[in-house]
Design a protein around this motif. Structure first.
Motif, PDB file in Angstrom:
ATOM      1  N   VAL A  61       0.668  -1.212   0.065  1.00  9.40           N
ATOM      2  CA  VAL A  61       0.046  -0.054  -0.010  1.00  9.40           C
ATOM      3  C   VAL A  61       0.999   1.132   0.064  1.00  9.40           C
ATOM      4  O   VAL A  61       1.853   1.314   0.842  1.00  9.40           O
ATOM      5  CB  VAL A  61      -0.826   0.174   1.292  1.00  9.40           C
ATOM      6  N   ASP A  62       0.559   2.243  -0.840  1.00  7.61           N
ATOM      7  CA  ASP A  62       1.636   3.038  -1.253  1.00  7.61           C
ATOM      8  C   ASP A  62       0.876   4.604  -0.822  1.00  7.61           C
ATOM      9  O   ASP A  62       0.252   5.077  -1.833  1.00  7.61           O
ATOM     10  CB  ASP A  62       1.980   3.149  -2.839  1.00  7.61           C
ATOM     11  N   ALA A  63       1.038   5.084   0.203  1.00  2.34           N
ATOM     12  CA  ALA A  63       0.766   6.522   0.540  1.00  2.34           C
ATOM     13  C   ALA A  63      -0.673   6.601   0.165  1.00  2.34           C
ATOM     14  O   ALA A  63      -1.016   7.827  -0.459  1.00  2.34           O
ATOM     15  CB  ALA A  63       1.895   7.528  -0.118  1.00  2.34           C
ATOM     16  N   VAL A  64      -1.449   5.971   0.602  1.00  2.50           N
ATOM     17  CA  VAL A  64      -2.976   6.147   0.424  1.00  2.50           C
ATOM     18  C   VAL A  64      -3.684   6.988   1.223  1.00  2.50           C
ATOM     19  O   VAL A  64      -3.455   6.933   2.599  1.00  2.50           O
ATOM     20  CB  VAL A  64      -3.709   4.760   0.627  1.00  2.50           C
ATOM     21  N   THR A  65      -4.214   8.194   0.720  1.00  2.96           N
ATOM     22  CA  THR A  65      -4.900   9.192   1.594  1.00  2.96           C
ATOM     23  C   THR A  65      -6.468   9.191   1.346  1.00  2.96           C
ATOM     24  O   THR A  65      -6.729   9.103  -0.042  1.00  2.96           O
ATOM     25  CB  THR A  65      -4.080  10.690   1.184  1.00  2.96           C
ATOM     26  N   LEU A  66      -7.314   9.176   2.137  1.00  5.69           N
ATOM     27  CA  LEU A  66      -8.639   8.924   1.958  1.00  5.69           C
ATOM     28  C   LEU A  66      -9.545   9.201   3.039  1.00  5.69           C
ATOM     29  O   LEU A  66      -8.912   9.058   4.312  1.00  5.69           O
ATOM     30  CB  LEU A  66      -8.835   7.270   1.796  1.00  5.69           C
ATOM     31  N   THR A  67     -10.487  10.037   2.816  1.00  7.84           N
ATOM     32  CA  THR A  67     -11.645  10.374   4.047  1.00  7.84           C
ATOM     33  C   THR A  67     -12.762   9.858   3.552  1.00  7.84           C
ATOM     34  O   THR A  67     -13.578   9.709   2.856  1.00  7.84           O
ATOM     35  CB  THR A  67     -11.782  11.959   3.903  1.00  7.84           C
ATOM     36  N   VAL A  68     -13.388   9.096   4.549  1.00  8.40           N
ATOM     37  CA  VAL A  68     -14.780   8.261   4.349  1.00  8.40           C
ATOM     38  C   VAL A  68     -15.462   8.739   5.537  1.00  8.40           C
ATOM     39  O   VAL A  68     -15.335   8.693   6.859  1.00  8.40           O
ATOM     40  CB  VAL A  68     -14.609   6.803   4.845  1.00  8.40           C
ATOM     41  N   PRO A  69     -16.578   9.355   5.226  1.00  6.62           N
ATOM     42  CA  PRO A  69     -17.640  10.144   6.198  1.00  6.62           C
ATOM     43  C   PRO A  69     -18.295   9.123   6.763  1.00  6.62           C
ATOM     44  O   PRO A  69     -18.528   7.834   6.402  1.00  6.62           O
ATOM     45  CB  PRO A  69     -18.580  10.962   5.297  1.00  6.62           C
ATOM     46  N   ALA A  70     -18.762   9.202   8.140  1.00  2.00           N
ATOM     47  CA  ALA A  70     -19.574   8.437   8.663  1.00  2.00           C
ATOM     48  C   ALA A  70     -20.798   7.824   8.001  1.00  2.00           C
ATOM     49  O   ALA A  70     -21.629   8.725   7.326  1.00  2.00           O
ATOM     50  CB  ALA A  70     -19.836   8.931  10.309  1.00  2.00           C
ATOM     51  N   GLY A  71     -21.420   6.646   7.991  1.00  2.00           N
ATOM     52  CA  GLY A  71     -22.398   6.137   7.363  1.00  2.00           C
ATOM     53  C   GLY A  71     -22.260   5.824   6.128  1.00  2.00           C
ATOM     54  O   GLY A  71     -23.318   5.704   5.609  1.00  2.00           O
ATOM     55  N   GLN A  72     -21.077   5.962   5.368  1.00  2.00           N
ATOM     56  CA  GLN A  72     -20.848   5.730   4.012  1.00  2.00           C
ATOM     57  C   GLN A  72     -20.527   4.190   3.702  1.00  2.00           C
ATOM     58  O   GLN A  72     -20.001   3.483   4.387  1.00  2.00           O
ATOM     59  CB  GLN A  72     -19.747   6.535   3.335  1.00  2.00           C
ATOM     60  N   MET A  73     -20.806   3.558   2.511  1.00  2.00           N
ATOM     61  CA  MET A  73     -20.534   2.045   2.099  1.00  2.00           C
ATOM     62  C   MET A  73     -19.790   2.378   1.005  1.00  2.00           C
ATOM     63  O   MET A  73     -20.230   3.148  -0.313  1.00  2.00           O
ATOM     64  CB  MET A  73     -22.011   1.169   1.739  1.00  2.00           C
TER      65      MET A  73
ATOM     66  N   SER B 106      -6.336  -8.635  -8.087  1.00  2.00           N
ATOM     67  CA  SER B 106      -5.618  -9.575  -7.064  1.00  2.00           C
ATOM     68  C   SER B 106      -4.189  -8.922  -6.820  1.00  2.00           C
ATOM     69  O   SER B 106      -3.506  -8.709  -7.843  1.00  2.00           O
ATOM     70  CB  SER B 106      -5.632 -10.920  -7.399  1.00  2.00           C
ATOM     71  N   GLY B 107      -3.991  -8.676  -5.575  1.00  2.00           N
ATOM     72  CA  GLY B 107      -2.474  -8.067  -5.154  1.00  2.00           C
ATOM     73  C   GLY B 107      -2.303  -6.641  -5.443  1.00  2.00           C
ATOM     74  O   GLY B 107      -1.239  -5.959  -5.228  1.00  2.00           O
ATOM     75  N   ALA B 108      -3.720  -5.849  -5.333  1.00  2.00           N
ATOM     76  CA  ALA B 108      -3.600  -4.379  -5.602  1.00  2.00           C
ATOM     77  C   ALA B 108      -3.325  -3.773  -4.326  1.00  2.00           C
ATOM     78  O   ALA B 108      -3.122  -2.579  -4.183  1.00  2.00           O
ATOM     79  CB  ALA B 108      -4.890  -3.951  -6.174  1.00  2.00           C
ATOM     80  N   GLY B 109      -3.527  -4.481  -2.962  1.00  2.00           N
ATOM     81  CA  GLY B 109      -3.379  -3.937  -1.883  1.00  2.00           C
ATOM     82  C   GLY B 109      -4.484  -3.921  -0.907  1.00  2.00           C
ATOM     83  O   GLY B 109      -4.692  -3.307   0.089  1.00  2.00           O
ATOM     84  N   LYS B 110      -5.541  -4.426  -1.706  1.00  2.00           N
ATOM     85  CA  LYS B 110      -7.000  -3.966  -0.809  1.00  2.00           C
ATOM     86  C   LYS B 110      -7.012  -4.925   0.311  1.00  2.00           C
ATOM     87  O   LYS B 110      -7.502  -4.219   1.472  1.00  2.00           O
ATOM     88  CB  LYS B 110      -8.076  -4.567  -1.943  1.00  2.00           C
ATOM     89  N   SER B 111      -6.767  -5.878   0.543  1.00  2.00           N
ATOM     90  CA  SER B 111      -6.864  -6.665   1.977  1.00  2.00           C
ATOM     91  C   SER B 111      -5.747  -6.026   2.935  1.00  2.00           C
ATOM     92  O   SER B 111      -5.954  -5.831   4.015  1.00  2.00           O
ATOM     93  CB  SER B 111      -6.301  -8.220   1.733  1.00  2.00           C
TER      94      SER B 111
END
Length: 261
Positions: free
Chosen positions: A17-29, A36-41
């Motif tokens: 995982v390479d320098a991921v910056t992300l904001t997830v508001p409360a209550g979002q899906m 495969s192998g992209a870093g999701k898990s």
């Protein structure tokens, strides 16, 4: 609000995982997509702190999750429930007991060890099973259920933790299309009915589009797409999935299967 700030994880010379910056508001899906192998898990495991970041920070409601240790970290893992691809149930135990495991951090340790659960907690567990039309299977051994039923038991177990965030790591990877839709519907129902933030790693772009309001795409550990499902064009999807595009992108999105209210 969940915030990832430059989140990075390296395994030796490999950057998962390479320098991921992300904001997830409360209550979002949010659907986390990519080949495969992209870093999701690895990304989800860092949020739950099953894997420690190499650098960067995780904030939840302004609290630095990356700094938590000991009891505070255990409390975070209760409030940030994890659902796994392989269900992680005790197959010899009945369904209700498997769900009650999610109440471990809400009762004295001796009650959990002796399985002398308070009636109030049993009622909470039965109510969670009823959310997914599974209460009638409460006394059945978990190992006797189908894969889709076991995953819904795992979701009920996560729900009784009373989490603010649920992380689902490829929860439908081993399921047939109908059961995959049922499980995604169960996650969507939790998000809709309880306002719980849900992040789900999912390989199938069709399922992600059908159930998630927002998609986040990873490629080689980098964040390369972030937006509503409708904004992800077929061309962009094929760039994200590369040679796996034919498997990830179906001819049409599956029909949503409703979960009983």
């Amino acid at each position: 609000m969940l915030e990832l700030q430059g989140l990075t994880r390296c395994f030796g010379a490999v950057t998962a995982v390479d320098a991921v910056t992300l904001t997830v508001p409360a209550g979002q899906m949010v659907g986390v997509i990519g080949r495969s192998g992209a870093g999701k898990s690895t990304l989800l495991r860092m949020i739950n702190r099953l894997t420690d970041p190499s650098s960067g920070r995780i904030l939840h409601r302004g609290r630095d999750i990356t700094a938590l240790r000991g009891p505070a970290l255990r409390r975070w893992r209760t409030g940030c429930a994890m659902i796994f691809q392989q269900f992680n149930l005790a197959p010899r135990l009945d369904v209700l007991t498997n769900v009650l495991v999610g109440r471990v951090n809400h009762v004295p340790a001796w009650r959990a060890l002796t399985r002398l659960w308070p009636e109030a907690d049993r009622a909470i567990a039965l109510s969670a099973l009823a959310q997914f039309d599974m209460a009638q299977l409460a006394a059945q051994r978990a190992g006797s259920l189908s894969g889709g039923q076991q995953q819904r038991v795992a979701i009920a177990r996560a729900l009784v933790q009373e989490p603010q965030v649920i992380l689902a790591d490829e929860p439908v990877a081993s399921l047939d299309p109908r059961n995959a839709a049922l499980v995604m519907g169960a996650l969507a129902a939790i998000n809709r009915d309880f306002g719980i933030t849900v992040l789900v790693n999912i390989h199938s772009l069709d399922l992600a589009r059908a159930y998630c309001e927002r998609l986040v795409g990873l490629d080689a550990g980098r964040l390369v797409f972030d937006g509503p499902a409708a904004a992800l064009t077929e061309a962009a999807a094929r760039r994200l999935y590369g040679l796996e595009a034919a498997e990830a992108v179906g001819a049409e999105a599956p029909s949503r299967i409703p979960v009983p209210a």
